[in-house]
Design an enzyme around this catalytic site. Sequence first.
Site, PDB file in Angstrom:
ATOM      1  N   GLU A  72       0.834  -1.213   0.000  1.00 58.04           N
ATOM      2  CA  GLU A  72       0.000   0.000   0.000  1.00 58.04           C
ATOM      3  C   GLU A  72       0.869   1.264   0.000  1.00 58.04           C
ATOM      4  OE1 GLU A  72       0.568  -2.181   2.303  1.00 58.04           O
ATOM      5  OE2 GLU A  72       0.131  -1.510   4.336  1.00 58.04           O
ATOM      6  N   ARG A  73       2.202   1.088   0.126  1.00 61.15           N
ATOM      7  CA  ARG A  73       3.065   2.269   0.175  1.00 61.15           C
ATOM      8  C   ARG A  73       3.450   2.774  -1.215  1.00 61.15           C
ATOM      9  NH1 ARG A  73       7.215   0.632   4.868  1.00 61.15           N
ATOM     10  NH2 ARG A  73       6.381  -1.461   4.673  1.00 61.15           N
TER      11      ARG A  73
ATOM     12  N   CYS B  67      16.328  -7.084  -0.394  1.00 58.06           N
ATOM     13  CA  CYS B  67      16.500  -8.261   0.473  1.00 58.06           C
ATOM     14  C   CYS B  67      17.813  -8.962   0.168  1.00 58.06           C
ATOM     15  CB  CYS B  67      15.343  -9.218   0.307  1.00 58.06           C
ATOM     16  SG  CYS B  67      15.334  -9.970  -1.307  1.00 58.06           S
TER      17      CYS B  67
ATOM     18  N   GLU C 159      17.576  -6.754  10.740  1.00 61.27           N
ATOM     19  CA  GLU C 159      17.675  -6.221   9.381  1.00 61.27           C
ATOM     20  C   GLU C 159      17.481  -4.702   9.428  1.00 61.27           C
ATOM     21  OE1 GLU C 159      14.348  -7.162   6.764  1.00 61.27           O
ATOM     22  OE2 GLU C 159      15.735  -7.383   5.083  1.00 61.27           O
TER      23      GLU C 159
HETATM   24  P1  NAD Z   1       6.140  -5.951   5.083  1.00 64.71           P
HETATM   25  O1  NAD Z   1       6.270  -7.301   5.694  1.00 64.71           O
HETATM   26  O2  NAD Z   1       5.871  -4.795   5.972  1.00 64.71           O
HETATM   27  O3  NAD Z   1       4.920  -5.949   4.020  1.00 64.71           O
HETATM   28  C1  NAD Z   1       4.823  -6.932   3.017  1.00 64.71           C
HETATM   29  C2  NAD Z   1       3.352  -7.109   2.645  1.00 64.71           C
HETATM   30  O4  NAD Z   1       2.652  -7.586   3.792  1.00 64.71           O
HETATM   31  C3  NAD Z   1       2.668  -5.799   2.218  1.00 64.71           C
HETATM   32  O5  NAD Z   1       1.813  -6.072   1.138  1.00 64.71           O
HETATM   33  C4  NAD Z   1       1.901  -5.391   3.466  1.00 64.71           C
HETATM   34  O6  NAD Z   1       0.734  -4.683   3.167  1.00 64.71           O
HETATM   35  C5  NAD Z   1       1.556  -6.723   4.098  1.00 64.71           C
HETATM   36  N1  NAD Z   1       1.451  -6.639   5.558  1.00 64.71           N
HETATM   37  C6  NAD Z   1       2.080  -5.737   6.370  1.00 64.71           C
HETATM   38  N2  NAD Z   1       1.742  -5.967   7.657  1.00 64.71           N
HETATM   39  C7  NAD Z   1       0.898  -7.032   7.655  1.00 64.71           C
HETATM   40  C8  NAD Z   1       0.223  -7.742   8.700  1.00 64.71           C
HETATM   41  N3  NAD Z   1       0.358  -7.419   9.974  1.00 64.71           N
HETATM   42  N4  NAD Z   1      -0.543  -8.786   8.334  1.00 64.71           N
HETATM   43  C9  NAD Z   1      -0.685  -9.135   7.046  1.00 64.71           C
HETATM   44  N5  NAD Z   1      -0.065  -8.493   6.022  1.00 64.71           N
HETATM   45  C10 NAD Z   1       0.717  -7.458   6.323  1.00 64.71           C
HETATM   46  O7  NAD Z   1       7.433  -5.723   4.186  1.00 64.71           O
HETATM   47  P2  NAD Z   1       7.887  -4.397   3.441  1.00 64.71           P
HETATM   48  O8  NAD Z   1       8.356  -3.407   4.436  1.00 64.71           O
HETATM   49  O9  NAD Z   1       6.874  -3.983   2.438  1.00 64.71           O
HETATM   50  O10 NAD Z   1       9.127  -4.955   2.610  1.00 64.71           O
HETATM   51  C11 NAD Z   1      10.429  -5.041   3.130  1.00 64.71           C
HETATM   52  C12 NAD Z   1      10.726  -6.411   3.677  1.00 64.71           C
HETATM   53  O11 NAD Z   1      10.539  -7.385   2.639  1.00 64.71           O
HETATM   54  C13 NAD Z   1      12.156  -6.580   4.123  1.00 64.71           C
HETATM   55  O12 NAD Z   1      12.174  -7.326   5.305  1.00 64.71           O
HETATM   56  C14 NAD Z   1      12.801  -7.350   2.982  1.00 64.71           C
HETATM   57  O13 NAD Z   1      13.942  -8.101   3.345  1.00 64.71           O
HETATM   58  C15 NAD Z   1      11.688  -8.225   2.572  1.00 64.71           C
HETATM   59  N6  NAD Z   1      11.868  -8.707   1.218  1.00 64.71           N
HETATM   60  C16 NAD Z   1      12.206 -10.005   1.057  1.00 64.71           C
HETATM   61  C17 NAD Z   1      12.424 -10.495  -0.201  1.00 64.71           C
HETATM   62  C18 NAD Z   1      12.808 -11.926  -0.404  1.00 64.71           C
HETATM   63  O14 NAD Z   1      12.781 -12.363  -1.528  1.00 64.71           O
HETATM   64  N7  NAD Z   1      13.157 -12.681   0.620  1.00 64.71           N
HETATM   65  C19 NAD Z   1      12.279  -9.659  -1.317  1.00 64.71           C
HETATM   66  C20 NAD Z   1      11.904  -8.341  -1.119  1.00 64.71           C
HETATM   67  C21 NAD Z   1      11.698  -7.877   0.165  1.00 64.71           C
END
Ligand code: NAD
Length: 498
Positions: A175-176, A280, A382
Amino acid sequence: MNTIGHFINGEISTAAARTQDVFNPATGQAEKQVAIAPVETVEQAIACAQAAFPAWRNTPPIKRARVMFRFKELLEQNADKICQLIGEEHGKISHDAAGELQRGIENVEYACGVPELLKGEHSKNVGPNIDSWSEFQPLGVVAGITPFNFPAMVPLWMFPMAIACGNCFVLKPSERDPSSTLFLAQLLKEAGLPDGVLNVVNGDKSAVDVLLTHQDVKAVSFVGSTPIAEYVYQTANAHGKRCQALGGAKNHAIVMPDADMDNAVSQLLGAAFGSSGERCMALSVAVAVGDAAGDALVVKMKEAMKDLKVGAYTDSNNDFGPVITGQHRDKVVGYINHAQEQGASIVVDGRNPEIEGYSDGFFVGGTLIDNVTPDMVSYKEEIFGPVLQVVRVQTMQEAMDLIDAHEYGNGTCIFTRDGEAARYFSDHIQVGMVGINVPLPVPVAYHSFGGWKRSLFGDLHAYGPDSVRFYTKRKTITQRWPSAGIREGAQFSMPTMK
Ligand code: NAD
């Protein structure tokens, strides 16, 4: 103010339980809003996907592939617009956004090969006049939940292959920075995808919870932070769904005493600070083996960092842009403060960068921290910002033990000229993606992407060959057409071939 909506059954909808600001991270201003879907809107998206499934499932794979061929062309034709949308909401510089998009397009190219990838396995005469084969059938409605840091690439890891395999898809982007993701769905419609096969809902936890618990959603792909990945995996499993949930990371690079130090510094510079460290696969820890390597690394890195250009996405001369939100900037700065309080040395301090014309932007400058130890908060967690920490050890085994002890196991790299050391490292290290003098060992589209330990919950990795297995279920058929002359009597023991 422009409100970013959902894409359901081929139409934009702005149904909203509430709206949320979408910031331009360079200016620090809320320039758009996103509609946060109410539960009924998510249910509607699932119902549309379910309704589209029978016809899409029966569409020949070659015709599904043709939609992907057209989609790839449209992605290329619209690359500038996609990169601009990424820049406006994520802050990524255009060359970096173009790199992200290219990696995403390569996943579409791989999905174009779906007729070949879906070919089953066939055995003739497994018994007298009996043939057997396995085929791979689509699951039905599958869902994807994606993070902010790759708003085009990570969705492209998921829905092209899921759809090419015959599934219908409900995507919940971050959503960001939702606009570029929404635009991808519109382009796929333009490429000829029937309405309802791909639906996009913007939302928060409540939208995700509908996807995780709804009986018509058969599988969930998630990419995001580890605590949410774990929650998604457990909840989806508890509701009988197949799930792959990719989480956070802390990627270490070992710098061996024999490494080409200039090359290592140049590679580390891009891998640690590119995309503001919000990758990531970012290399956020350099483990220097031996005092001489540690000293040379810190001196040369400090010097190289003088040339780093930080600023808005609109200037392609910049190396990296702001972090995603003001809250995230404060969190990154908090980790630097912690490291300092716990005794580490701040060699290059990016806590208060001056970016001309962008004083309200969410910027953190490149930061180098030396003498970091494993007990420090900044080491354990992280950071997800432009911060490179240096840990000093005396042996390669110590460096490997450090990596193996960390909770994350996404990516790692070794800089060395010694083939035997590199081979030992890649063979034994407890990490899913390994680079040898390659700092960001992100697998290409025809391999699969995934970490070990708490960087991935589930069995199958993202994209590549694993995604064909993830988005299909195996069915094995055993066939005999008896003729009157060779009909056998009933058999009561387990059939075997002797
Ligand atoms: P995030 O976990 O905050 O959000 C990811 C998704 O989950 C979003 O669509 C968000 O709306 C949803 N979400 C957030 N809180 C939630 C909740 N309480 N319950 C259900 N859904 C929820 O992650 P972010 O800040 O958007 O992305 C960064 C993170 O993603 C970092 O930790 C990064 O390492 C990781 N990442 C991992 C990979 C990989 O391939 N392993 C790739 C890209 C990013």
